[in-house]
Design a protein around this motif. Structure first.
Motif, PDB file in Angstrom:
ATOM      1  N   GLN A 127      39.856  40.253  28.548  1.00  0.00           N
ATOM      2  CA  GLN A 127      39.232  39.202  29.334  1.00  0.00           C
ATOM      3  C   GLN A 127      39.890  37.845  29.105  1.00  0.00           C
ATOM      4  O   GLN A 127      39.939  37.009  30.009  1.00  0.00           O
ATOM      5  N   LEU A 128      40.425  37.618  27.916  1.00  0.00           N
ATOM      6  CA  LEU A 128      41.127  36.363  27.635  1.00  0.00           C
ATOM      7  C   LEU A 128      42.353  36.229  28.540  1.00  0.00           C
ATOM      8  O   LEU A 128      42.652  35.142  29.039  1.00  0.00           O
ATOM      9  N   ILE A 129      43.055  37.333  28.768  1.00  0.00           N
ATOM     10  CA  ILE A 129      44.227  37.322  29.649  1.00  0.00           C
ATOM     11  C   ILE A 129      43.786  37.142  31.091  1.00  0.00           C
ATOM     12  O   ILE A 129      44.362  36.346  31.846  1.00  0.00           O
ATOM     13  N   ASN A 130      42.739  37.869  31.493  1.00  0.00           N
ATOM     14  CA  ASN A 130      42.229  37.756  32.864  1.00  0.00           C
ATOM     15  C   ASN A 130      41.810  36.322  33.192  1.00  0.00           C
ATOM     16  O   ASN A 130      42.000  35.851  34.318  1.00  0.00           O
ATOM     17  N   ASP A 131      41.239  35.635  32.212  1.00  0.00           N
ATOM     18  CA  ASP A 131      40.749  34.272  32.443  1.00  0.00           C
ATOM     19  C   ASP A 131      41.872  33.229  32.431  1.00  0.00           C
ATOM     20  O   ASP A 131      41.789  32.216  33.122  1.00  0.00           O
ATOM     21  N   LYS A 191      47.034  48.299  30.634  1.00  0.00           N
ATOM     22  CA  LYS A 191      46.298  49.305  31.411  1.00  0.00           C
ATOM     23  C   LYS A 191      44.894  48.835  31.761  1.00  0.00           C
ATOM     24  O   LYS A 191      44.280  49.363  32.682  1.00  0.00           O
ATOM     25  N   HIS A 192      44.384  47.838  31.021  1.00  0.00           N
ATOM     26  CA  HIS A 192      43.013  47.371  31.251  1.00  0.00           C
ATOM     27  C   HIS A 192      42.942  45.999  31.929  1.00  0.00           C
ATOM     28  O   HIS A 192      41.865  45.452  32.123  1.00  0.00           O
ATOM     29  N   ILE A 193      44.097  45.447  32.273  1.00  0.00           N
ATOM     30  CA  ILE A 193      44.154  44.145  32.943  1.00  0.00           C
ATOM     31  C   ILE A 193      43.518  44.238  34.327  1.00  0.00           C
ATOM     32  O   ILE A 193      43.689  45.224  35.045  1.00  0.00           O
ATOM     33  N   ARG A 194      42.776  43.202  34.730  1.00  0.00           N
ATOM     34  CA  ARG A 194      42.125  43.186  36.056  1.00  0.00           C
ATOM     35  C   ARG A 194      42.826  42.249  37.029  1.00  0.00           C
ATOM     36  O   ARG A 194      42.592  42.337  38.226  1.00  0.00           O
ATOM     37  N   ILE A 195      43.658  41.353  36.537  1.00  0.00           N
ATOM     38  CA  ILE A 195      44.425  40.485  37.433  1.00  0.00           C
ATOM     39  C   ILE A 195      45.637  41.270  37.938  1.00  0.00           C
ATOM     40  O   ILE A 195      46.000  42.304  37.353  1.00  0.00           O
ATOM     41  N   PRO A 196      46.276  40.821  39.031  1.00  0.00           N
ATOM     42  CA  PRO A 196      47.410  41.575  39.584  1.00  0.00           C
ATOM     43  C   PRO A 196      48.567  41.703  38.592  1.00  0.00           C
ATOM     44  O   PRO A 196      48.886  40.769  37.859  1.00  0.00           O
ATOM     45  N   ILE A 197      49.168  42.891  38.574  1.00  0.00           N
ATOM     46  CA  ILE A 197      50.354  43.154  37.773  1.00  0.00           C
ATOM     47  C   ILE A 197      51.534  43.374  38.717  1.00  0.00           C
ATOM     48  O   ILE A 197      51.434  44.139  39.679  1.00  0.00           O
ATOM     49  N   VAL A 198      52.631  42.688  38.437  1.00  0.00           N
ATOM     50  CA  VAL A 198      53.871  42.843  39.200  1.00  0.00           C
ATOM     51  C   VAL A 198      54.889  43.506  38.283  1.00  0.00           C
ATOM     52  O   VAL A 198      55.297  42.912  37.274  1.00  0.00           O
ATOM     53  N   SER A 199      55.279  44.728  38.595  1.00  0.00           N
ATOM     54  CA  SER A 199      56.244  45.444  37.764  1.00  0.00           C
ATOM     55  C   SER A 199      57.654  45.256  38.295  1.00  0.00           C
ATOM     56  O   SER A 199      57.888  45.316  39.505  1.00  0.00           O
ATOM     57  N   LEU A 200      58.603  45.055  37.374  1.00  0.00           N
ATOM     58  CA  LEU A 200      59.999  44.902  37.742  1.00  0.00           C
ATOM     59  C   LEU A 200      60.721  46.239  37.619  1.00  0.00           C
ATOM     60  O   LEU A 200      60.797  46.816  36.528  1.00  0.00           O
ATOM     61  N   ASP A 201      61.202  46.747  38.736  1.00  0.00           N
ATOM     62  CA  ASP A 201      62.041  47.941  38.860  1.00  0.00           C
ATOM     63  C   ASP A 201      61.287  49.255  38.661  1.00  0.00           C
ATOM     64  O   ASP A 201      61.186  50.048  39.582  1.00  0.00           O
ATOM     65  N   ILE A 208      51.013  52.163  33.453  1.00  0.00           N
ATOM     66  CA  ILE A 208      50.182  51.148  34.104  1.00  0.00           C
ATOM     67  C   ILE A 208      50.168  51.372  35.616  1.00  0.00           C
ATOM     68  O   ILE A 208      50.978  52.123  36.156  1.00  0.00           O
ATOM     69  N   SER A 209      49.243  50.705  36.295  1.00  0.00           N
ATOM     70  CA  SER A 209      49.120  50.820  37.751  1.00  0.00           C
ATOM     71  C   SER A 209      49.290  49.434  38.371  1.00  0.00           C
ATOM     72  O   SER A 209      48.308  48.721  38.593  1.00  0.00           O
ATOM     73  N   PRO A 210      50.531  49.026  38.660  1.00  0.00           N
ATOM     74  CA  PRO A 210      50.767  47.675  39.173  1.00  0.00           C
ATOM     75  C   PRO A 210      50.301  47.507  40.606  1.00  0.00           C
ATOM     76  O   PRO A 210      50.247  48.466  41.378  1.00  0.00           O
ATOM     77  N   ASP A 211      49.986  46.268  40.960  1.00  0.00           N
ATOM     78  CA  ASP A 211      49.633  45.930  42.337  1.00  0.00           C
ATOM     79  C   ASP A 211      50.879  45.737  43.184  1.00  0.00           C
ATOM     80  O   ASP A 211      50.868  45.982  44.392  1.00  0.00           O
ATOM     81  N   VAL A 212      51.942  45.250  42.547  1.00  0.00           N
ATOM     82  CA  VAL A 212      53.189  44.946  43.246  1.00  0.00           C
ATOM     83  C   VAL A 212      54.342  45.559  42.455  1.00  0.00           C
ATOM     84  O   VAL A 212      54.359  45.501  41.226  1.00  0.00           O
TER      85      VAL A 212
END
Length: 202
Positions: A84-88, A119-129, A144-148
């Motif tokens: 949650q600290l990262i999400n905020d 794996k538990h992050i709720r904000i968007p994840i952008v993976s490179l390659d 992980i399951s990236p959004d982008v």
């Protein structure tokens, strides 16, 4: 693919009104690309913060680190395990942990702990390659399951299994002889764009 390529930073889906980005870098090539990404984010008025726990001794990678430091990009000394600290604190995370050259690194520290947190992050994840924890050919096996996804040079086999919101390719910089050698069929890049969307936002 040269890690000095500036094509590794597209975040067109991230509004400028939400400029804070956490860039998580691994010890190998994908981590160096993450450093380049952070540098370019800063140039385009985003507010990147870097977590780079296992720094490479490669002189080129050290140069990238120095460039980021001289641009006053902050480096985290640790990654909070309380998600949650990262999400905020941030509006997006750039995953530059493992990439195509991951091999067995995902099971080793600090990569294993980083993946467990991402794996538990709720904000968007952008993976490179290649999303961290994915096999470059088979795809996700608990990663992980990236959004982008931003494919570098060309989409890898695993991109067929990507189910996120947007998929971009950054490969305009590839020389024609490389395109011919690997029988690549690059998309048409509009105007002066360095990236092109392969999947529209949904």
């Amino acid at each position: 693919l040269s890690v000095s390529s500036p094509q590794a930073f597209p975040l067109p889906s991230l509004p400028r009104k939400q400029p804070t980005v956490l860039v998580v870098c691994g010890p190998a090539q994908n981590g160096a690309i993450g450093l380049v990404c952070a540098r370019h984010l800063r140039i385009f008025d985003y507010e990147p913060t870097i977590f780079y726990p296992k720094r490479s001794s490669d002189p080129l990678y050290r140069d990238f680190t120095t460039q980021c430091e001289k641009m006053d990009i902050p480096f985290l000394s640790y990654l909070p395990t309380e998600v949650q600290l990262i999400n905020d604190a941030y509006n997006a995370v750039v995953d530059a942990v493992l990439g195509a050259e991951a091999e067995a690194a995902e099971g080793r520290e600090p990569c294993a702990a980083i993946l467990a947190t991402l794996k538990h992050i709720r904000i968007p994840i952008v993976s490179l390659d290649v999303p961290s924890g994915w096999d470059v050919e088979a795809g996700s096996s608990g990663g992980i399951s990236p959004d982008v996804l931003v494919s570098l040079a060309a989409p890898k086999q695993c991109a067929r299994r990507f189910l996120g919101r947007q998929h971009f390719v950054a490969g305009r910089f590839l020389p024609y002889d490389v395109q011919k050698k690997f029988e690549l069929n690059p998309p048409e890049y509009p105007g002066t764009e360095c990236v092109v969307a392969l999947r529209a936002p949904r």
